[in-house]
Design an enzyme around this catalytic site. Structure first.
Site, PDB file in Angstrom:
ATOM      1  N   PHE A  83      28.830  34.818  32.090  1.00  0.00           N
ATOM      2  CA  PHE A  83      29.441  34.816  33.399  1.00  0.00           C
ATOM      3  C   PHE A  83      30.730  34.245  33.424  1.00  0.00           C
ATOM      4  CE2 PHE A  83      24.898  35.315  33.672  1.00  0.00           C
ATOM      5  CZ  PHE A  83      24.631  36.303  34.501  1.00  0.00           C
ATOM      6  N   GLU A 134      37.979  34.450  33.727  1.00  0.00           N
ATOM      7  CA  GLU A 134      39.221  34.420  32.857  1.00  0.00           C
ATOM      8  C   GLU A 134      39.911  33.043  33.443  1.00  0.00           C
ATOM      9  OE1 GLU A 134      41.811  37.767  32.591  1.00  0.00           O
ATOM     10  OE2 GLU A 134      40.029  39.157  32.278  1.00  0.00           O
ATOM     11  N   LYS A 164      23.577  40.361  36.207  1.00  0.00           N
ATOM     12  CA  LYS A 164      25.103  40.393  35.906  1.00  0.00           C
ATOM     13  C   LYS A 164      25.709  41.263  36.904  1.00  0.00           C
ATOM     14  CE  LYS A 164      29.137  39.882  34.527  1.00  0.00           C
ATOM     15  NZ  LYS A 164      29.888  39.172  33.812  1.00  0.00           N
ATOM     16  N   LEU A 217      35.238  32.282  49.290  1.00  0.00           N
ATOM     17  CA  LEU A 217      35.512  33.017  50.564  1.00  0.00           C
ATOM     18  C   LEU A 217      36.934  32.614  50.881  1.00  0.00           C
ATOM     19  CD1 LEU A 217      32.479  31.520  52.717  1.00  0.00           C
ATOM     20  CD2 LEU A 217      33.167  33.814  52.126  1.00  0.00           C
ATOM     21  N   GLY A 257      40.849  41.798  42.286  1.00  0.00           N
ATOM     22  CA  GLY A 257      41.365  42.563  41.042  1.00  0.00           C
ATOM     23  C   GLY A 257      40.656  42.061  39.841  1.00  0.00           C
ATOM     24  N   CYS A 279      36.947  42.849  35.803  1.00  0.00           N
ATOM     25  CA  CYS A 279      35.690  43.006  36.224  1.00  0.00           C
ATOM     26  C   CYS A 279      34.997  43.655  37.444  1.00  0.00           C
ATOM     27  CB  CYS A 279      34.986  41.683  35.838  1.00  0.00           C
ATOM     28  SG  CYS A 279      35.447  41.020  34.103  1.00  0.00           S
TER      29      CYS A 279
HETATM   30  C1  UGA Z   1      34.505  37.491  37.196  1.00  0.00           C
HETATM   31  C2  UGA Z   1      33.400  36.566  37.837  1.00  0.00           C
HETATM   32  O1  UGA Z   1      33.750  35.643  38.515  1.00  0.00           O
HETATM   33  C3  UGA Z   1      32.616  35.975  36.494  1.00  0.00           C
HETATM   34  O2  UGA Z   1      31.518  35.211  36.788  1.00  0.00           O
HETATM   35  C4  UGA Z   1      32.288  37.257  35.510  1.00  0.00           C
HETATM   36  O3  UGA Z   1      31.608  36.593  34.029  1.00  0.00           O
HETATM   37  C5  UGA Z   1      33.450  38.136  35.100  1.00  0.00           C
HETATM   38  O4  UGA Z   1      33.963  38.634  36.368  1.00  0.00           O
HETATM   39  C6  UGA Z   1      32.929  38.934  34.217  1.00  0.00           C
HETATM   40  O5  UGA Z   1      32.270  40.029  34.564  1.00  0.00           O
HETATM   41  O6  UGA Z   1      33.328  38.978  33.018  1.00  0.00           O
HETATM   42  P1  UGA Z   1      37.172  37.186  36.711  1.00  0.00           P
HETATM   43  O7  UGA Z   1      37.370  38.820  36.765  1.00  0.00           O
HETATM   44  O8  UGA Z   1      37.470  36.380  35.512  1.00  0.00           O
HETATM   45  O9  UGA Z   1      35.496  36.727  36.747  1.00  0.00           O
HETATM   46  O10 UGA Z   1      37.838  36.650  37.786  1.00  0.00           O
HETATM   47  P2  UGA Z   1      37.251  35.740  39.212  1.00  0.00           P
HETATM   48  O11 UGA Z   1      37.902  34.332  39.217  1.00  0.00           O
HETATM   49  O12 UGA Z   1      36.087  36.055  39.672  1.00  0.00           O
HETATM   50  O13 UGA Z   1      38.359  36.464  40.250  1.00  0.00           O
HETATM   51  C7  UGA Z   1      38.095  38.126  40.692  1.00  0.00           C
HETATM   52  C8  UGA Z   1      39.038  38.581  41.673  1.00  0.00           C
HETATM   53  O14 UGA Z   1      38.672  38.035  42.882  1.00  0.00           O
HETATM   54  C9  UGA Z   1      40.386  37.905  41.716  1.00  0.00           C
HETATM   55  O15 UGA Z   1      41.476  39.082  41.810  1.00  0.00           O
HETATM   56  C10 UGA Z   1      40.897  36.821  42.488  1.00  0.00           C
HETATM   57  O16 UGA Z   1      41.955  36.700  43.182  1.00  0.00           O
HETATM   58  C11 UGA Z   1      39.808  37.428  43.564  1.00  0.00           C
HETATM   59  N1  UGA Z   1      39.071  36.435  44.644  1.00  0.00           N
HETATM   60  C12 UGA Z   1      38.313  35.263  43.998  1.00  0.00           C
HETATM   61  C13 UGA Z   1      39.451  36.408  45.954  1.00  0.00           C
HETATM   62  O17 UGA Z   1      40.287  37.149  46.449  1.00  0.00           O
HETATM   63  N2  UGA Z   1      38.959  35.254  46.789  1.00  0.00           N
HETATM   64  C14 UGA Z   1      38.271  34.285  46.088  1.00  0.00           C
HETATM   65  O18 UGA Z   1      37.956  33.611  47.096  1.00  0.00           O
HETATM   66  C15 UGA Z   1      37.781  34.250  45.008  1.00  0.00           C
END
Ligand code: UGA
Length: 433
Positions: free
Chosen positions: A153, A156, A208, A254, A261, A264
């Site tokens: 989980f 990045e 997952k 939120l 993006g 994942c």
């Molecule tokens: C995500 C999950 O959060 C991890 O738990 C999971 O292990 C991982 O995918 C995976 O499957 O390997 P990650 O892709 O690194 O992690 O990034 P996140 O921090 O989750 O952000 C994903 C996207 O959502 C980003 O583009 C971010 O800008 C966006 N985001 C996130 C929002 O637009 N608003 C938010 O409140 C949070």
């Protein structure tokens, strides 16, 4: 206990280094010889805080980590093999492409000599770990192996921390022996018992996908609520905070923005929808989430053009190109999508990003790249904040005001205080306010 990790992408490399940090001898395998050669020299292929330090420590000092291109060589006397190869989406039907997983499973089957636990750590559709089991079963006696699903989980940008301080460790298996073996790997994390969630293989695989899809749903939901906030004069940041105070909802994920993006969420949401379709299950909620996120960059660009009449004589400065801060990953980055859409309208794009790689710049050579945000903002008609890098918080906007053509900011990540920015003479547009 000797561990083998097949696949040195984010999940594989971070897991390998973290298992070394927990004291295990770990061999990482990848068929990409160039990548393995670099890793052997201590050169890290991913940009991730803390990874370089762990690589240096365990390659040169403890010597607990090593690298090879050969599964056969790595598997000599190994006790546990993790499959951490990629599962990209197939373009045609949005299905997870399991070719690499199955190829690796076949090779593992050929090299099991004594009892071994084979673990799927890559994000895989329900049923995949059992398919791996069947492949191995065709070559290996049942008493000589077990399969386990142990999804990762990590995020990045905070991957090591997420591994070392997980919210939970999910272990799916159909008997006690492999569950205990995998659970013991995490013993040195000193987690309380309730951090371990032991379940069946299928439930673990779904946990997952459902987790990523649920987080993506939260983001897509708040993004649409932010659109309504803009129309009725509400403030999405207040709305998110107010909602997040309800412990059942929680404050995280939120934050409204230009859409989710990365490598994942977009891929996993699509693959989860595909799994449901294959099993004749109606996943209309997730289909809408996926669609709303697909069209969001286009909606944002339309909003920008409606607010300010940019045309082919305009140049816009885009701050931040990676899909989120603290990574150099631009896969499925909404910033890049927005830049491309603006570029299609003949608007010139100046960019600055603290981490984007040279090769990604070359792949996207329609934009002008600068070494500092100030240079990128020179003589432009507006600034768009696409990614919330910390360094953008302390930009000197009084200085930028002197060199910018039109003092306009589209803050797609809501990182600035509107009143302070407006006081400096800028026209400010946030998201959902
Ligand atoms: C995500 C999950 O959060 C991890 O738990 C999971 O292990 C991982 O995918 C995976 O499957 O390997 P990650 O892709 O690194 O992690 O990034 P996140 O921090 O989750 O952000 C994903 C996207 O959502 C980003 O583009 C971010 O800008 C966006 N985001 C996130 C929002 O637009 N608003 C938010 O409140 C949070």
């Amino acid at each position: 206990m000797k561990l083998v990790i097949v696949g040195t992408g984010y999940v594989g490399l971070v897991s390998g280094l973290c298992f070394s940090e927990l004291g295990f001898e770990t061999i990482c395998v990848d068929r990409d010889a160039a990548r393995i050669n670099e890793l052997k020299k201590g050169v890290c292929p991913i940009f991730e805080p803390g990874v370089n330090e762990l690589l240096e420590k365990h390659l040169n000092n403890t010597k607990l980590i090593s690298f090879t291109t050969s599964i056969k060589e790595a598997m000599k006397n190994s006790d546990i093999v993790f499959i951490t190869v990629g599962t990209p989406t197939r373009r045609i039907n949005n299905e997870a492409d399991l070719t690499s997983i199955m190829e690796v499973a076949k090779e593992i089957a050929e090299n099991i000599n004594s009892y071994c636990v084979v673990v799927t750590k890559s994000t895989v559709p329900p049923g995949t770990t059992n398919d791996v089991k069947n492949i191995i079963k065709s070559k290996v006696l049942s008493e000589n192996f077990d399969v386990v699903s142990n999804p990762e989980f990590l995020k990045e940008g905070s991957a090591i921390n997420d591994f070392m301080q997980p919210d939970r460790v999910v272990i799916g298996a159909d008997s006690e022996k492999p569950k205990t073996i995998i659970k013991n790997l995490y013993k040195n994390l000193n987690l309380k018992e309730n951090y371990f969630f032991l379940t069946t293989i299928e439930s673990s695989e779904i946990i997952k996908y459902a987790s990523n899809s649920f987080l993506a749903t939260k983001i897509a939901f708040i993004n649409q609520v932010s659109d309504l906030c803009e129309k009725v004069g509400a403030n999405i940041q207040d709305v998110s905070r107010g909602m997040g105070l309800d412990k059942r909802i929680g404050a995280k994920f939120l934050e409204a923005g230009p859409g989710y993006g990365g490598s994942c969420f977009p891929k996993d949401v699509k693959a989860f929808i595909n799994s449901a379709k294959k099993n004749d299950v109606n996943f209309s909620i997730l289909e809408t989430v996926d669609l709303s996120n697909e069209i969001r960059p286009k909606e944002i660009v339309e909003k920008i053009i409606n607010l300010q009449p940019f045309d082919s004589s305009s140049t816009i400065c885009l701050l931040g190109l990676t899909f989120k801060p603290n990574t150099n990953d631009i896969r499925d980055s909404t910033s890049i999508k927005i830049a491309k859409l603006l570029n299609e309208k003949k608007i010139k794009i100046n960019c600055y990003d603290p981490a984007i790689s040279k090769s990604d710049k070359l792949k996207n050579n329609q934009f002008n790249y600068f070494e500092s945000p100030y240079e990128a903002c020179n003589n432009v008609n507006a600034i768009i904040v696409g990614t919330e890098w910390k360094e953008f918080l302390s930009l000197d906007f009084a200085k930028i005001k002197k060199s910018i053509n039109e003092p306009i900011i589209f803050d797609l990540r809501n990182i600035y205080n509107q009143i302070e920015i407006e006081k400096l003479g800028f026209v400010y547009y946030g998201i959902g306010k």
